[in-house]
Scaffold this active site. Sequence first.
Site: not given
Ligand code: ARG
Ligand code: MN
Ligand code: MN
Length: 301
Positions: A101, A124, A126, A128, A141, A228, A230, A273
């Site tokens: 990402h 997502d 998350h 990010d 990411h 994303d 996920d 992702e």
């Molecule tokens: N694009 C993603 N899958 N991001 C996951 C980030 C996980 C976590 N918050 C980090 O900063 O490492």
């Molecule tokens: Mn992401």
């Molecule tokens: Mn994610």
Amino acid sequence: MIIKQPISIIGMPIDLGQGRRGVDMGPSAIRYAALQQTICDLGYEVEDLGDISIPSPESLEISDQNLKYLHEIARVCEELAGRVSGVIERKRFPLVLGGDHSMAIGTVAGAAKHYQNMGLIWYDAHGDLNTGDTSPSGNIHGMSMAASLGIGHPLLTHLGGFAPKVRPENVVLVGARELDFGEQQLIRDLGIKVFTMHEVDRLGMARVMEETIQIVSNGTDGVHLSLDLDGLDPSDCPGVGTPVPGGITYRESHLAMEMLADSGILTSAEFVEVNPILDQSNLTAKVAVALISSMLGKKIL
Ligand SMILES: NC(=[NH2+])NCCC[C@H](N)C(=O)O
Ligand SMILES: [Mn+2]
Ligand SMILES: [Mn+2]
């Protein structure tokens, strides 16, 4: 109304923004799941511009543990931004395949060059929304939405020569269920609209997307979807590097994409992702293609 523009596919086989190998094969896996034929069958003219060239992590050294592969990511995202911008100049719809990402820094930069007030949907698990200072991992990411908002290292925030790319009031995060402390702070400070899984459960996806579409299209001149995989539940999309249980279902995601198609607001999109090494029989790439179909107007009946 659906997107009527011809489609241009761009592959971004990047894995430098996180720690697990294999996500660089995401674009191949999505293409292998019959992406181009599927889009063609929906009646679109479609071209595949191939991949951006990305150095492999083995050939590189990490100079800053808080911002891993910063210079390389900035360089390849700059290239992606140029490619995306060129597609929009040709009045085509950029569909970018990832890749981790961190690539969104490039996609969003390329699109935002054309839209002074761009809306952004971030689908997502998350946020990010980390920076080099708040990130628990140093993985870029997890910083791409922050960078797009103009927060973080200048090499990321000023990619393409301007910042910010989007304003907090034009951004919506859908599906969040794992937010780091610094990200929670930033969401509160900037007043970013977040539909966490709590709201998805409570309101239902129909209402979540009605409100999301309203927010990102209000006073904006373009809307980018950054999806994303996920964001979906790991049982539907096992091929992702940072799975989080309790995610958006396959069905809810189709509804979300169908509502976006009906709204006609999208001007660019990326699906990121996908990690085939962690996947089961290319399931996650197949889900990506199915969701892309719905986003482009495919209906059951
Ligand atoms: N694009 C993603 N899958 N991001 C996951 C980030 C996980 C976590 N918050 C980090 O900063 O490492
Ligand atoms: Mn992401
Ligand atoms: Mn994610």
